[in-house]
Design a protein around this motif. Structure first.
Motif, PDB file in Angstrom:
ATOM      1  N   UNK A   1       0.821  -1.207   0.000  1.00 56.16           N
ATOM      2  CA  UNK A   1       0.000   0.000   0.000  1.00 56.16           C
ATOM      3  C   UNK A   1       0.860   1.264   0.000  1.00 56.16           C
ATOM      4  N   UNK A   2       1.978   1.215   0.756  1.00 62.62           N
ATOM      5  CA  UNK A   2       2.894   2.363   0.720  1.00 62.62           C
ATOM      6  C   UNK A   2       3.476   2.564  -0.678  1.00 62.62           C
ATOM      7  N   UNK A   3       3.871   1.446  -1.308  1.00 59.73           N
ATOM      8  CA  UNK A   3       4.408   1.541  -2.668  1.00 59.73           C
ATOM      9  C   UNK A   3       3.354   2.073  -3.635  1.00 59.73           C
ATOM     10  N   UNK A   4       2.097   1.633  -3.429  1.00 62.05           N
ATOM     11  CA  UNK A   4       1.016   2.134  -4.288  1.00 62.05           C
ATOM     12  C   UNK A   4       0.865   3.647  -4.125  1.00 62.05           C
ATOM     13  N   UNK A   5       0.925   4.134  -2.854  1.00 60.35           N
ATOM     14  CA  UNK A   5       0.839   5.575  -2.615  1.00 60.35           C
ATOM     15  C   UNK A   5       1.974   6.340  -3.293  1.00 60.35           C
ATOM     16  N   UNK A   6       3.199   5.776  -3.172  1.00 57.17           N
ATOM     17  CA  UNK A   6       4.350   6.428  -3.815  1.00 57.17           C
ATOM     18  C   UNK A   6       4.191   6.457  -5.335  1.00 57.17           C
ATOM     19  N   UNK A   7       3.719   5.340  -5.904  1.00 56.27           N
ATOM     20  CA  UNK A   7       3.539   5.299  -7.351  1.00 56.27           C
ATOM     21  C   UNK A   7       2.457   6.274  -7.791  1.00 56.27           C
ATOM     22  N   UNK A   8       1.404   6.424  -6.979  1.00 57.28           N
ATOM     23  CA  UNK A   8       0.360   7.399  -7.321  1.00 57.28           C
ATOM     24  C   UNK A   8       0.914   8.827  -7.314  1.00 57.28           C
ATOM     25  N   UNK A   9       1.786   9.120  -6.326  1.00 56.08           N
ATOM     26  CA  UNK A   9       2.402  10.449  -6.292  1.00 56.08           C
ATOM     27  C   UNK A   9       3.279  10.672  -7.529  1.00 56.08           C
ATOM     28  N   UNK A  10       4.037   9.609  -7.896  1.00 53.48           N
ATOM     29  CA  UNK A  10       4.869   9.734  -9.099  1.00 53.48           C
ATOM     30  C   UNK A  10       4.013   9.956 -10.337  1.00 53.48           C
ATOM     31  N   UNK A  11       2.887   9.234 -10.401  1.00 50.54           N
ATOM     32  CA  UNK A  11       1.990   9.405 -11.548  1.00 50.54           C
ATOM     33  C   UNK A  11       1.460  10.834 -11.602  1.00 50.54           C
ATOM     34  N   UNK A  12       1.091  11.373 -10.419  1.00 51.49           N
ATOM     35  CA  UNK A  12       0.593  12.751 -10.372  1.00 51.49           C
ATOM     36  C   UNK A  12       1.661  13.744 -10.837  1.00 51.49           C
ATOM     37  N   UNK A  13       2.900  13.548 -10.382  1.00 48.15           N
ATOM     38  CA  UNK A  13       3.988  14.434 -10.810  1.00 48.15           C
ATOM     39  C   UNK A  13       4.239  14.328 -12.314  1.00 48.15           C
ATOM     40  N   UNK A  14       4.209  13.088 -12.826  1.00 46.23           N
ATOM     41  CA  UNK A  14       4.406  12.898 -14.259  1.00 46.23           C
ATOM     42  C   UNK A  14       3.305  13.565 -15.067  1.00 46.23           C
ATOM     43  N   UNK A  15       2.073  13.471 -14.572  1.00 44.60           N
ATOM     44  CA  UNK A  15       0.964  14.126 -15.271  1.00 44.60           C
ATOM     45  C   UNK A  15       1.145  15.638 -15.286  1.00 44.60           C
ATOM     46  N   UNK A  16       1.607  16.210 -14.153  1.00 44.15           N
ATOM     47  CA  UNK A  16       1.844  17.655 -14.107  1.00 44.15           C
ATOM     48  C   UNK A  16       2.965  18.057 -15.071  1.00 44.15           C
ATOM     49  N   UNK A  17       4.064  17.271 -15.079  1.00 33.81           N
ATOM     50  CA  UNK A  17       5.155  17.568 -16.005  1.00 33.81           C
ATOM     51  C   UNK A  17       4.696  17.452 -17.457  1.00 33.81           C
ATOM     52  N   UNK A  18       3.862  16.452 -17.717  1.00 33.72           N
ATOM     53  CA  UNK A  18       3.337  16.272 -19.063  1.00 33.72           C
ATOM     54  C   UNK A  18       2.489  17.473 -19.479  1.00 33.72           C
ATOM     55  N   UNK A  19       1.663  17.965 -18.563  1.00 36.70           N
ATOM     56  CA  UNK A  19       0.834  19.144 -18.865  1.00 36.70           C
ATOM     57  C   UNK A  19       1.704  20.366 -19.130  1.00 36.70           C
ATOM     58  N   UNK A  20       2.783  20.536 -18.313  1.00 34.79           N
ATOM     59  CA  UNK A  20       3.676  21.679 -18.531  1.00 34.79           C
ATOM     60  C   UNK A  20       4.384  21.581 -19.884  1.00 34.79           C
TER      61      UNK A  20
END
Length: 221
Positions: free
Chosen positions: A78-97
Motif C-alpha cells: 500500500x505504501x508503494x502504491x501511494x508512492x507510485x500514485x504520487x509519481x503518476x501525479x507528478x508525471x501528469x503535471x510535467x506532461x501538462x507543462x
C-alpha cells in the motif's frame, strides 16, 4: 517530443506497477480469507481429539504467522502504491507543462514566421521602389545628356556663325576703310557667349551630380 515520450512510458510503467500491487493485495486478501476459513474449520474439529486440536493449533499458529507476514507485505504494498500514485501525479503535471510549453513554442514560431514574411515583403517592396527610382534616374540622365549635346551643338553653331559674321564684318570694314573697334565686337560676342558657357557648365554639373547619385545607389545596393 522525446521528453514527452519518456514521461508517457514512465507513466504507463507506474500504472502497471500499481495494477500489480492491487492484484497482490487482492491475492493476500483471498489467502487471508482462506486461512480464516481454515481456522474456523479447525476450531470446529478440535473437539474430535486432542491430537487433532494440537495439529489445528500448530496450523493456526502457522497461519497466524503467515497472516502477520501478509499484513506487513500488504502495508508495504500500500505504501508503494501511494508512492507510485504520487509519481503518476507528478508525471501528469510535467506532461501538462510540456504540452503547454510546446503550444507556446508553436505560437512563437508562427509569429516569427509572420514577422519574417513581412520583412521579406518590405525588402521586396523597397527593392522594387529602388529599381524604379534608378530607372527614372537613368531616363532623366539620358534626357539631360541629350539636351546637353543639343545645346552644345547649338552653341557651337552659334559660335561658328558669330565668327563668320565677325570675319565678314572685318572684311567689309577693311574694304570701306571704316575700321570698327575690334574689342567692341569681341566684347559683344564674348558677352553673348558668356551666358551660354554658364548654361553649359550648369548642365554639366547637373549631369555629374546625377551620375554620382546613381553610383552611390548602386554601391548601397
Amino acid at each position: 517530443m522525446k521528453r514527452l515520450s519518456e514521461m508517457e512510458n514512465a507513466l504507463r510503467k507506474a500504472s502497471g506497477q500499481v495494477d500489480r500491487a492491487n492484484a497482490a493485495v487482492r491475492r493476500l486478501e483471498n489467502e487471508n480469507a482462506e486461512i480464516r476459513a481454515e481456522m474456523e474449520a479447525s476450531k470446529l474439529s478440535a473437539s474430535e481429539s486432542v491430537t487433532t486440536c494440537l495439529e489445528v493449533a500448530k496450523r493456526e499458529k502457522k497461519c497466524l504467522k503467515r497472516l502477520l507476514a501478509w499484513e506487513k507485505q500488504k502495508g508495504k504494498l500500500q505504501e508503494e502504491i501511494g508512492e507510485e500514485k504520487e509519481k503518476i501525479s507528478e508525471l501528469q503535471q510535467q506532461l501538462a507543462r510540456i504540452k503547454q510549453d510546446q503550444k507556446e513554442a508553436e505560437v512563437k514560431v508562427k509569429q516569427e514566421l509572420k514577422a519574417k514574411e513581412a520583412a521579406l515583403a518590405q525588402v521586396d517592396e523597397e527593392r522594387l521602389a529602388k529599381e524604379a527610382a534608378e530607372a527614372g534616374n537613368k531616363r532623366k540622365l539620358e534626357a539631360l545628356r541629350l539636351k546637353i549635346e543639343i545645346d552644345f551643338q547649338r552653341h557651337k553653331d552659334d559660335l561658328q556663325r558669330l565668327e563668320q559674321e565677325l570675319s565678314r564684318l572685318k572684311s567689309s570694314g577693311q574694304s570701306t576703310e571704316m575700321p570698327l573697334p575690334s574689342n567692341a565686337l569681341t566684347k559683344g560676342i564674348s558677352g553673348g557667349a558668356k551666358p551660354q558657357g554658364e548654361t553649359i557648365a550648369k548642365l554639366l554639373r547637373e549631369l555629374d551630380n546625377l551620375e554620382n547619385s546613381a553610383e552611390k545607389r548602386s554601391q548601397l545596393r
